[in-house]
Motif scaffolding. Structure first.
Motif, PDB file in Angstrom:
ATOM      1  N   LEU A 295      42.839  33.502  41.560  1.00 16.46           N
ATOM      2  CA  LEU A 295      41.774  33.904  40.642  1.00 16.46           C
ATOM      3  C   LEU A 295      40.603  34.528  41.396  1.00 16.46           C
ATOM      4  CD1 LEU A 295      40.347  33.848  37.831  1.00 16.46           C
ATOM      5  CD2 LEU A 295      39.580  31.529  38.438  1.00 16.46           C
ATOM      6  N   PHE A 296      40.187  33.904  42.477  1.00 13.02           N
ATOM      7  CA  PHE A 296      39.066  34.431  43.255  1.00 13.02           C
ATOM      8  C   PHE A 296      39.364  35.834  43.774  1.00 13.02           C
ATOM      9  CE2 PHE A 296      36.956  30.168  44.677  1.00 13.02           C
ATOM     10  CZ  PHE A 296      36.558  29.948  43.375  1.00 13.02           C
ATOM     11  N   ASN A 297      40.589  36.043  44.207  1.00 15.59           N
ATOM     12  CA  ASN A 297      40.968  37.374  44.704  1.00 15.59           C
ATOM     13  C   ASN A 297      40.908  38.411  43.593  1.00 15.59           C
ATOM     14  OD1 ASN A 297      41.411  36.550  47.372  1.00 15.59           O
ATOM     15  ND2 ASN A 297      43.510  35.927  46.931  1.00 15.59           N
ATOM     16  N   THR A 298      41.410  38.050  42.429  1.00 19.05           N
ATOM     17  CA  THR A 298      41.423  38.974  41.291  1.00 19.05           C
ATOM     18  C   THR A 298      40.013  39.252  40.777  1.00 19.05           C
ATOM     19  OG1 THR A 298      43.608  38.172  40.615  1.00 19.05           O
ATOM     20  CG2 THR A 298      42.315  39.350  38.963  1.00 19.05           C
ATOM     21  N   ALA A 299      39.195  38.203  40.740  1.00 24.61           N
ATOM     22  CA  ALA A 299      37.850  38.323  40.179  1.00 24.61           C
ATOM     23  C   ALA A 299      36.834  38.850  41.186  1.00 24.61           C
ATOM     24  CB  ALA A 299      37.381  36.969  39.650  1.00 24.61           C
ATOM     25  N   GLY A 300      37.223  38.958  42.449  1.00 24.64           N
ATOM     26  CA  GLY A 300      36.291  39.455  43.463  1.00 24.64           C
ATOM     27  C   GLY A 300      35.185  38.488  43.808  1.00 24.64           C
ATOM     28  N   VAL A 301      35.464  37.186  43.777  1.00 23.14           N
ATOM     29  CA  VAL A 301      34.426  36.187  44.089  1.00 23.14           C
ATOM     30  C   VAL A 301      34.044  36.279  45.556  1.00 23.14           C
ATOM     31  CG1 VAL A 301      33.932  33.713  44.223  1.00 23.14           C
ATOM     32  CG2 VAL A 301      35.175  34.635  42.259  1.00 23.14           C
ATOM     33  N   ASP A 302      32.736  36.336  45.831  1.00 24.45           N
ATOM     34  CA  ASP A 302      32.288  36.409  47.228  1.00 24.45           C
ATOM     35  C   ASP A 302      31.381  35.250  47.624  1.00 24.45           C
ATOM     36  OD1 ASP A 302      29.845  37.061  46.048  1.00 24.45           O
ATOM     37  OD2 ASP A 302      30.034  39.197  46.485  1.00 24.45           O
ATOM     38  N   ALA A 303      31.015  34.369  46.680  1.00 24.83           N
ATOM     39  CA  ALA A 303      30.204  33.205  47.018  1.00 24.83           C
ATOM     40  C   ALA A 303      30.264  32.199  45.871  1.00 24.83           C
ATOM     41  CB  ALA A 303      28.758  33.599  47.287  1.00 24.83           C
TER      42      ALA A 303
ATOM     43  N   TYR B 261      29.646  30.798  40.332  1.00 26.86           N
ATOM     44  CA  TYR B 261      30.637  31.633  41.007  1.00 26.86           C
ATOM     45  C   TYR B 261      30.200  33.089  40.880  1.00 26.86           C
ATOM     46  CZ  TYR B 261      33.485  27.415  40.322  1.00 26.86           C
ATOM     47  OH  TYR B 261      33.953  26.118  40.308  1.00 26.86           O
ATOM     48  N   GLN B 262      29.960  33.736  42.008  1.00 25.99           N
ATOM     49  CA  GLN B 262      29.530  35.130  41.993  1.00 25.99           C
ATOM     50  C   GLN B 262      30.757  36.034  42.103  1.00 25.99           C
ATOM     51  OE1 GLN B 262      25.680  36.687  43.632  1.00 25.99           O
ATOM     52  NE2 GLN B 262      27.038  37.360  45.283  1.00 25.99           N
TER      53      GLN B 262
ATOM     54  N   ARG C 121      37.110  36.543  33.640  1.00 25.20           N
ATOM     55  CA  ARG C 121      38.412  36.043  34.097  1.00 25.20           C
ATOM     56  C   ARG C 121      38.296  34.596  34.584  1.00 25.20           C
ATOM     57  NH1 ARG C 121      42.437  39.958  35.796  1.00 25.20           N
ATOM     58  NH2 ARG C 121      41.791  42.090  35.269  1.00 25.20           N
ATOM     59  N   ILE C 122      37.209  34.312  35.297  1.00 20.35           N
ATOM     60  CA  ILE C 122      37.006  32.948  35.792  1.00 20.35           C
ATOM     61  C   ILE C 122      36.861  31.973  34.636  1.00 20.35           C
ATOM     62  CG2 ILE C 122      35.451  31.454  37.095  1.00 20.35           C
ATOM     63  CD1 ILE C 122      34.773  33.917  38.824  1.00 20.35           C
ATOM     64  N   VAL C 123      36.055  32.337  33.646  1.00 18.57           N
ATOM     65  CA  VAL C 123      35.870  31.463  32.485  1.00 18.57           C
ATOM     66  C   VAL C 123      37.201  31.193  31.799  1.00 18.57           C
ATOM     67  CG1 VAL C 123      34.814  31.261  30.202  1.00 18.57           C
ATOM     68  CG2 VAL C 123      33.476  32.154  32.131  1.00 18.57           C
ATOM     69  N   ASP C 124      37.979  32.238  31.592  1.00 22.22           N
ATOM     70  CA  ASP C 124      39.268  32.072  30.904  1.00 22.22           C
ATOM     71  C   ASP C 124      40.209  31.161  31.678  1.00 22.22           C
ATOM     72  OD1 ASP C 124      38.338  33.755  28.939  1.00 22.22           O
ATOM     73  OD2 ASP C 124      39.425  35.532  29.663  1.00 22.22           O
ATOM     74  N   GLU C 125      40.291  31.357  33.003  1.00 23.02           N
ATOM     75  CA  GLU C 125      41.214  30.548  33.815  1.00 23.02           C
ATOM     76  C   GLU C 125      40.739  29.101  33.921  1.00 23.02           C
ATOM     77  OE1 GLU C 125      44.150  29.023  36.341  1.00 23.02           O
ATOM     78  OE2 GLU C 125      44.118  30.674  34.891  1.00 23.02           O
ATOM     79  N   PHE C 126      39.440  28.904  34.119  1.00 19.85           N
ATOM     80  CA  PHE C 126      38.945  27.534  34.220  1.00 19.85           C
ATOM     81  C   PHE C 126      39.084  26.793  32.890  1.00 19.85           C
ATOM     82  CE2 PHE C 126      35.900  27.978  38.098  1.00 19.85           C
ATOM     83  CZ  PHE C 126      37.011  28.156  38.910  1.00 19.85           C
TER      84      PHE C 126
ATOM     85  N   ARG D  45      27.666  39.023  36.064  1.00 22.67           N
ATOM     86  CA  ARG D  45      28.717  38.903  37.071  1.00 22.67           C
ATOM     87  C   ARG D  45      28.963  37.475  37.525  1.00 22.67           C
ATOM     88  NH1 ARG D  45      26.608  40.839  43.021  1.00 22.67           N
ATOM     89  NH2 ARG D  45      28.755  40.196  43.459  1.00 22.67           N
ATOM     90  N   TRP D  46      28.285  36.513  36.889  1.00 21.69           N
ATOM     91  CA  TRP D  46      28.413  35.120  37.319  1.00 21.69           C
ATOM     92  C   TRP D  46      29.149  34.279  36.279  1.00 21.69           C
ATOM     93  CZ3 TRP D  46      23.634  37.696  37.481  1.00 21.69           C
ATOM     94  CH2 TRP D  46      23.236  38.089  38.764  1.00 21.69           C
TER      95      TRP D  46
END
Length: 430
Positions: A316-324, A333-334, A343-348, A403-404
């Motif tokens: 998920l982090f790779n797909t969403a481009g999380v950097d921090a 999650y940035q 995407r992060i909200v949906d997966e979590f 973006r967060w």
């Protein structure tokens, strides 16, 4: 590997939480003062059904504006070691990387084994290492510990992986040798003779034959300025036994830590408390500055050690481009952009909703992106350490703002919703 955690384990996590949270709170105060008081905001007219409406949000007594940015560690040695531990975490191999079945978080009293290690006291209080006094005698500085277990119905039990930094290679070598020589009994079982690992002959491991046909292997390896410590347990009937699991982890960990550049001791006072520059100041804090032991700023790879499903979250982090990722009262999650945050909200929401004894509840007024959940049993009340509450929450919500993506937890639904509303306003400036 946490087998003897009892009341001491509870105290360890509680003490560590208070110590770490207090240190960061004090550092923030010294660097820039406390967060500004809550201010009122103007209502934002919704452009569509999915838009947030600030006028409908209840933020309670939480601040709705960022604090001032954090500075550097300065002369605070514990802060220096804590920030270096955060860096080491990014290069500490997760147990799931050595054995895919090892994805489950441990029980409450073993949570201290997933932690930055900023001092010998943390090693000792958290029962992270069998011989903390040996580490202290050779100048232990900082490190990181990770632990995962197999699912309850699986025969494989667990693996702990620890990276410990010492002042120099000579100190690390002396510490590793003494730890092997002084390996203590475990559960009434004396350690077997030290033996080299198959693919790491420079490493020495001791084996314990424990009750209930369980084998435990503890491995100690000096590798440059580091001591690499692995502890694994497995059912004796498994094809993938504890020695094989440790051997694979050690191979992975040596390669990973070789990619890491330790901070020179003379430069540690310049380590930033917030490498992003401002995101930690924009992460909601508790009114009393309490926080879990994982408070601070984390690289995405480092934060996986604390996630419910590290394998799915890594993708998920790779797909969403999380950097921090930042943690204070809430977790932020940035992502690379607003789509990544969604995407992060949906997966979590999928991960949380799939847990046993968890049900969806009403979201947050004025915040359509928010989804909230209630754990119906085995949750930890607010009288317990926040480190426990973060993992065994009663109420948890997830939402996005630009973006967060971010999450909040609480014993009370109204409080969780107020946190979510306040965090939205801090991130968006509304």
């Amino acid at each position: 590997m946490g087998s003897d955690q009892t009341t001491r384990g509870r105290l360890a996590v509680t003490t560590t939480a208070i110590r770490t949270a207090t240190m960061l709170a004090c550092a923030a105060a010294m660097a820039a003062g406390c967060a500004a008081p809550t201010t009122s905001g103007n209502a934002v007219k919704a452009a569509d059904a999915d838009a947030a409406v600030v006028a409908l949000m209840d933020t309670g007594t939480y601040s709705t504006v960022p604090g001032r940015p954090f500075g550097v560690t300065g002369d605070n040695v514990k802060a220096q070691h804590l920030m270096e531990a955060h860096r080491i975490a990014e290069y500490t191999v997760g147990p799931w990387e050595a054995e895919a079945a090892l994805v489950s978080l441990p029980g409450m009293f073993d949570l201290a084994l997933i932690s930055p290690i900023d001092s010998v006291e943390t090693l000792r209080d958290g029962n992270i290492l069998p011989l903390p006094d040996v580490a202290e005698a050779h100048g232990f500085m900082t490190g990181f510990s990770s632990l995962r277990m197999a699912a309850r119905d699986a025969p494989l039990y667990g693996l702990q992986n620890v990276v410990l930094r010492f002042p120099d290679a000579q100190s690390a070598a002396a510490a590793a040798a003494e730890m092997v020589a002084k390996a203590p009994p475990m559960q009434g079982s004396e350690p077997g003779p030290p033996t080299p690992m198959a693919n790491s002959p420079e490493s020495l491991a001791v084996t314990y034959e424990l009750p209930d046909y369980i084998r435990r292997v503890d491995s100690f390896t000096a590798h440059g300025v580091f001591v690499l410590y692995q502890s694994a347990r497995s059912d004796l009937g498994l094809f993938r036994t504890a020695p094989a699991i440790v051997d694979k982890m050690l191979t992975l960990q040596k390669k990973r830590i070789d990619e890491f550049t330790p901070t020179e001791q003379g430069a540690m006072s310049s380590l930033a408390m917030d490498p992003t520059g401002q995101l930690l100041a924009r992460t909601l804090r508790a009114p009393d500055d309490s926080a879990p032991v994982v408070i601070g700023v984390w690289a995405p790879q480092a934060w996986l050690h604390f996630e419910q499903d590290p394998i799915a979250t890594d993708a998920l982090f790779n797909t969403a481009g999380v950097d921090a990722v930042t943690q204070r009262l809430t977790t932020v999650y940035q992502a690379g952009n607003a789509d990544g945050a969604t995407r992060i909200v949906d997966e979590f929401a999928r991960q949380i909703g799939g847990l046993d004894d968890v049900k969806p509840i009403d979201g947050v007024p004025g915040l359509p992106s928010a989804e909230c959940f209630e754990r119906e049993k085995d949750w930890v009340p607010e009288t317990q350490a926040m480190t426990y509450q973060r993992v065994r929450w009663h109420i948890k919500c997830v939402a996005s703002a630009d973006r967060w993506a971010y999450t909040a937890f609480s014993e009370h639904a109204a409080d969780a919703r107020q946190q979510m509303a306040a965090q939205y306003r801090i991130l968006t400036g509304e």
